[in-house]
Design a protein around this motif. Sequence first.
Motif, PDB file in Angstrom:
ATOM      1  N   ALA A 191       0.829  -1.360   0.052  1.00 36.59           N
ATOM      2  CA  ALA A 191      -0.211  -0.196   0.037  1.00 36.59           C
ATOM      3  C   ALA A 191       0.825   1.198   0.005  1.00 36.59           C
ATOM      4  O   ALA A 191       0.509   2.133  -0.672  1.00 36.59           O
ATOM      5  CB  ALA A 191      -1.027   0.081   1.177  1.00 36.59           C
TER       6      ALA A 191
ATOM      7  N   LEU B 248      -5.972  -1.426   0.024  1.00 36.49           N
ATOM      8  CA  LEU B 248      -5.155  -2.527   0.679  1.00 36.49           C
ATOM      9  C   LEU B 248      -4.773  -2.255   2.044  1.00 36.49           C
ATOM     10  O   LEU B 248      -4.739  -3.227   2.784  1.00 36.49           O
ATOM     11  CB  LEU B 248      -3.750  -2.468  -0.256  1.00 36.49           C
ATOM     12  CG  LEU B 248      -3.844  -3.122  -1.362  1.00 36.49           C
ATOM     13  CD1 LEU B 248      -2.385  -3.101  -2.288  1.00 36.49           C
ATOM     14  CD2 LEU B 248      -4.282  -4.640  -1.389  1.00 36.49           C
ATOM     15  N   ILE B 249      -4.713  -0.903   2.514  1.00 32.87           N
ATOM     16  CA  ILE B 249      -4.426  -0.706   3.668  1.00 32.87           C
ATOM     17  C   ILE B 249      -5.533  -1.155   4.737  1.00 32.87           C
ATOM     18  O   ILE B 249      -5.145  -1.252   5.912  1.00 32.87           O
ATOM     19  CB  ILE B 249      -4.272   0.877   3.994  1.00 32.87           C
ATOM     20  CG1 ILE B 249      -3.166   1.166   5.079  1.00 32.87           C
ATOM     21  CG2 ILE B 249      -5.284   1.781   4.066  1.00 32.87           C
ATOM     22  CD1 ILE B 249      -1.948   0.616   5.062  1.00 32.87           C
TER      23      ILE B 249
ATOM     24  N   ALA C 112      -4.205   1.767  -2.924  1.00 35.89           N
ATOM     25  CA  ALA C 112      -3.424   1.875  -1.786  1.00 35.89           C
ATOM     26  C   ALA C 112      -4.528   1.960  -0.623  1.00 35.89           C
ATOM     27  O   ALA C 112      -4.215   1.158   0.493  1.00 35.89           O
ATOM     28  CB  ALA C 112      -2.580   2.768  -1.757  1.00 35.89           C
TER      29      ALA C 112
END
Length: 296
Positions: free
Chosen positions: A134, A287-288, A284
């Motif tokens: 990320a 994903l985080i 990102a």
Amino acid sequence: MHDATRLQAARAARFAFPALLVSNLMLAFGPWMVRLADVGPVAAGFWRLALAAPFLLILARPGLRGTAAPSLGLIAVIAVSGLFFAADLAAWHVGIHMTKLANATLFGNCSSFLLMLYGFVVLRKLPQRIQWVALALAGAGAALLLGSSYEMSPKNLRGDLFALLAGFFYALYLVVIDRARRTVAPMPVLAIATIAGAIPLLLFAALLGEAILPEAWTPLILLSLGSQLIGQGLLVYAVGHLSPVVVGLTLLTQPAATAVIGWFAYGERLGAADAIGAVLIAAALVLIRLPEPEEG
């Protein structure tokens, strides 16, 4: 009773990430309102805080009385964060007039990487695998937005430097807010920081000889309600429920949103690199929020 309190906290945390996204979208409109205001850039920062302060005091009143009230020492610490925020606004608003909206927001949000670094220091561990991916995507996205924007206007250097300075002060502000939100409700924290930041901004604007009293109030009212009352209100709320890493990464949505605003309002061209950068930052963010797979 203890279980009920934990359930209430869990429900509040569930809305923290959407609140953070909305916060950043609202904050992205700030540079546009600063440009439209007919007062000096530092004076615009003063009005952003001053017009929001009465509303914040009303909302903060329950948390400033009785056993819920923060100690005098904690109030002083939060007031210091307001001084950091005032320095951020002063530097950033000056930079907004010297560079593109996307540049000002992107450089101003260098605080996102500083806040993520602070988050890993607090957690006392290196990023996990998903977090590394990320962070890499976010860094690549930010670099694409930066490269595309800066190549078009190298003359924006001074404005970019002011925005970078603003990002440093904003990171300090968010670190103090993160610490304060562990024991204090969001509205008292924001009200104290807002009042503490308004006074030095007014003094600084007067020392610079800026125009302070506006003829048109609409941009300043929108700046105050959108960026301070709603934008910062939701941000301070979210900070109490999310890690500094998630908060820092999500700050990078502002440059992408402001780039679109700059294209719409001022014809600041968007290229393929801008679009790819925005997509990488969005990836990102997804994903985080994913849990790290367990080993074994």
